[in-house]
Design a protein around this motif. Structure first.
Motif, short mmCIF file in Angstrom:
data_model
loop_
_atom_site.label_atom_id
_atom_site.label_comp_id
_atom_site.label_asym_id
_atom_site.label_seq_id
_atom_site.Cartn_x
_atom_site.Cartn_y
_atom_site.Cartn_z
N LYS A 192 0.82 -1.23 0.00
CA LYS A 192 0.00 0.00 0.00
C LYS A 192 0.85 1.27 0.00
CE LYS A 192 -3.78 -2.18 2.59
NZ LYS A 192 -4.45 -2.24 3.91
N LEU A 193 2.15 1.13 0.21
CA LEU A 193 3.01 2.31 0.34
C LEU A 193 3.60 2.73 -1.01
CD1 LEU A 193 4.89 1.29 3.61
CD2 LEU A 193 3.11 3.04 3.39
N PRO A 194 3.81 4.03 -1.21
CA PRO A 194 4.40 4.51 -2.47
C PRO A 194 5.92 4.60 -2.39
CG PRO A 194 3.71 6.37 -1.16
CD PRO A 194 3.41 5.14 -0.33
N SER A 195 6.55 4.67 -3.53
CA SER A 195 8.00 4.84 -3.60
C SER A 195 8.33 6.32 -3.72
CB SER A 195 8.57 4.06 -4.79
OG SER A 195 8.25 2.68 -4.67
N VAL A 196 8.04 7.08 -2.66
CA VAL A 196 8.24 8.54 -2.69
C VAL A 196 9.13 8.97 -1.54
CG1 VAL A 196 6.00 8.97 -3.78
CG2 VAL A 196 6.16 8.96 -1.28
N THR A 197 9.61 10.22 -1.63
CA THR A 197 10.40 10.82 -0.55
C THR A 197 9.46 11.36 0.52
OG1 THR A 197 12.16 11.47 -2.07
CG2 THR A 197 12.05 12.66 0.02
N GLY A 198 9.78 11.08 1.78
CA GLY A 198 8.93 11.60 2.85
C GLY A 198 9.29 11.02 4.21
N VAL A 199 8.38 11.22 5.15
CA VAL A 199 8.53 10.73 6.52
C VAL A 199 7.49 9.64 6.74
CG1 VAL A 199 8.51 11.37 8.97
CG2 VAL A 199 9.26 13.02 7.26
N TYR A 200 7.88 8.55 7.41
CA TYR A 200 6.93 7.46 7.66
C TYR A 200 6.79 7.23 9.16
CZ TYR A 200 11.28 4.77 8.02
OH TYR A 200 12.53 4.34 8.38
N TYR A 201 5.62 6.68 9.52
CA TYR A 201 5.28 6.47 10.93
C TYR A 201 4.81 5.03 11.10
CZ TYR A 201 4.98 11.46 10.11
OH TYR A 201 5.24 12.75 9.70
N ILE A 202 5.50 4.28 11.94
CA ILE A 202 5.10 2.90 12.22
C ILE A 202 4.27 2.90 13.50
CG2 ILE A 202 5.92 0.56 12.71
CD1 ILE A 202 8.40 1.16 11.05
N HIS A 203 3.06 2.33 13.40
CA HIS A 203 2.11 2.37 14.51
C HIS A 203 1.94 1.00 15.17
CE1 HIS A 203 0.40 6.34 13.23
NE2 HIS A 203 0.83 5.92 12.06
N ALA A 204 1.73 1.03 16.48
CA ALA A 204 1.40 -0.18 17.24
C ALA A 204 -0.09 -0.45 17.12
CB ALA A 204 1.80 0.00 18.70
N GLU A 205 -0.55 -1.51 17.77
CA GLU A 205 -1.95 -1.92 17.67
C GLU A 205 -2.91 -0.86 18.18
OE1 GLU A 205 -4.70 -5.70 19.10
OE2 GLU A 205 -2.53 -5.92 18.94
N ASN A 206 -2.49 -0.07 19.18
CA ASN A 206 -3.37 0.97 19.72
C ASN A 206 -3.27 2.29 18.97
OD1 ASN A 206 -0.87 1.87 20.46
ND2 ASN A 206 -1.28 2.00 22.66
N GLY A 207 -2.53 2.30 17.86
CA GLY A 207 -2.41 3.50 17.04
C GLY A 207 -1.22 4.38 17.38
N ASP A 208 -0.57 4.14 18.53
CA ASP A 208 0.58 4.96 18.92
C ASP A 208 1.72 4.81 17.92
OD1 ASP A 208 -0.78 5.79 21.11
OD2 ASP A 208 0.36 4.61 22.57
N ILE A 209 2.45 5.89 17.71
CA ILE A 209 3.62 5.85 16.83
C ILE A 209 4.80 5.26 17.61
CG2 ILE A 209 5.26 7.22 15.51
CD1 ILE A 209 3.00 9.27 15.08
N ILE A 210 5.36 4.17 17.10
CA ILE A 210 6.48 3.53 17.79
C ILE A 210 7.82 3.79 17.08
CG2 ILE A 210 5.09 1.75 18.91
CD1 ILE A 210 5.96 -0.21 16.70
N TYR A 211 7.76 4.30 15.84
CA TYR A 211 9.00 4.61 15.14
C TYR A 211 8.72 5.64 14.05
CZ TYR A 211 13.50 4.07 12.81
OH TYR A 211 14.75 4.31 12.28
N ILE A 212 9.60 6.63 13.93
CA ILE A 212 9.53 7.63 12.87
C ILE A 212 10.84 7.59 12.09
CG2 ILE A 212 9.41 10.10 12.33
CD1 ILE A 212 7.73 10.49 14.84
#
Length: 453
Positions: A192-212
């Motif tokens: 589902k992700l594009p091959s573009v330049t940017g910032v990404y956010y990895i979320h845990a099950e509760n929606g919290d961001i666990i890695y940027i």
């Protein structure tokens, strides 16, 4: 997913209004993926003041579909979406009233861009759609018509998403969607992700961001996270349930947003105290003969530097280039320790500042030119770079040598007018990290445009 909409009505008594026009843009946080625009026959009279305001009259609506004829399409395009509108309380109430007349309970979560604007763009003179978009330099066509106002709200919401450095909008959206995505495998997330330049956010099950993180190719970078066997990657693979992203177009914008948002959000798998990304800096001093000397040394918070470097090797590489570019003396730049002349003087590539043959005034002019070029100390300037789409540019705002923030613009008016510029800019912290990021990026990318204010 968001359904950004605007509704025009007949006016009249509370809960007796009818819809005359509706425009809905389905927005995935990056681009419009579907839209529905239609006049609607309200089967009731339109108040005269509304006719004057919108230009919509009863004759225009005689052949328009009645609400029950468009209701199914509205349900379909807004399904699993958060309703977004400027004063959403009004638009959402009108929609629910129309569906209630059909005996259908219409229920969606909603977001109001008036309330979001008050939080993220404070101190505006007015938060009406017309005055706010004018203050932000957002072009609006067909004001007081559903399509024009809905498209203006899309542009405003896109700006608000970019300004939301604490990612509250995204986190809230992910929390609602996570139950639908819970069965997503790492492969379906990557697909589902594009091959573009940017910032990404990895979320845990509760929606919290666990890695940027940031990348010039988000899809490829997430694939690396999900296939790597390092300790950190294994932890991410175990807890990652969703990945969202923000395209930036510009790598410089991505670097600055990543730095700011890690500090703001403090994700558990980003190092709590990241090792400093710059270890060495360029310093200057005037010797007893009046010559400006340059030296590379370890960074020192108590000593003012010209620019910073990731390591000693990149610092020395820079020095060798500028010595050649500005015809500087190897001895006075610390590259050739000597009690007499430097090596370049013996091969006639140095004008003799090392042995006082070239005057300090002539030599120092070239050194000062180098310092000015590689430092934005006390400068007022804009750095212009790529935007997220073809017709857009990114802008980084430096005021009196201080990094103020960044944003995106489509019209030159938005950066030529200081009030508009300050409104579209997302304020960010000026610190040693941002200074290093900006200076090193400008060194590496000579074609990036800068404008002095």
């Amino acid at each position: 997913m968001y359904a950004i909409l605007d509704i025009e009505t007949t006016g009249g008594k509370y809960n007796e209004e009818g819809i005359t026009e509706i425009a809905i843009y389905k927005f995935d946080g990056h681009e419009v993926v579907d839209k529905f625009i239609s006049l609607v026959n309200p089967e009731r009279e339109i108040q005269p003041f509304v006719v004057n305001l919108t230009g919509i009259n009863s004759n225009m609506l005689k052949s328009a579909p009645k609400f029950y004829e468009v209701a199914k399409r509205i349900v379909e395009i807004t399904e699993d979406c958060i309703i977004v509108a400027h004063n959403s309380q009004f638009d959402y109430r009108i929609l629910r009233t129309e569906f209630k007349r059909l005996g259908f309970v219409f229920k969606r979560r909603s977001l109001c861009t008036v309330e979001l604007s008050k939080q993220l763009i404070p101190d505006q003179a007015s938060y009406s759609l017309g005055k706010l978009t004018r203050a932000l330099g957002i072009p609006v066509s067909d004001r007081h018509r559903a399509n024009g106002d809905a498209m203006a709200t899309v542009k405003l919401f896109k700006l608000l998403l970019a300004k939301d450095v604490e990612k509250n909008i995204i986190k809230d959206n992910v929390k609602q969607d996570i139950s639908k995505r819970i069965k997503d495998t790492h492969k379906t997330i990557i697909d589902k992700l594009p091959s573009v330049t940017g910032v990404y956010y990895i979320h845990a099950e509760n929606g919290d961001i666990i890695y940027i993180g940031k990348s010039k190719n988000i899809k490829q970078r997430i694939n690396q996270h999900f296939t790597n066997t390092s300790s950190k990657s294994k932890k991410l693979q175990l807890h990652a349930k969703s990945v969202t992203y923000e395209a930036t177009g510009s790598e410089l914008v991505a670097l600055l947003k990543e730095s700011e948002e890690i500090k703001r959000n403090k994700p558990i798998y980003n190092r709590a105290l990241r090792r400093t990304t710059f270890t060495h800096a360029l310093f200057s001093f005037i010797d007893n003969n009046g010559y400006i000397n340059l030296k590379i040394d370890k960074t020192n918070v108590n000593e003012k530097h010209i620019t910073t470097f990731s390591n000693m090797q990149s610092a020395k590489s820079f020095m060798f280039k500028v010595v050649e570019q500005y015809s500087l003396c190897q001895k006075l730049t610390g590259l050739y320790p000597s009690k007499t002349s430097c090596f370049n003087y013996t091969i006639k590539n140095c004008n003799g500042a090392c042995i006082n043959e070239e005057s300090p005034e002539d030599y120092n002019k070239r050194v000062e030119e180098l310092i000015t070029k590689n430092s934005y100390d006390n400068k007022n300037m804009l750095i212009l770079d790529q935007g997220r789409v073809i017709d857009e540019k990114s802008v980084i705002f430096i005021e009196n040598g201080v990094f103020r923030g960044l944003g995106f613009y489509e019209l030159n008016h938005q950066i030529n007018n200081i009030d508009v510029l300050e409104s579209i800019i997302t304020p960010m912290e000026n610190n040693r990290d941002t200074q290093h990021i900006i200076q090193s990026y400008l060194r590496r990318n000579k074609k990036v445009k800068t404008i002095s204010l």
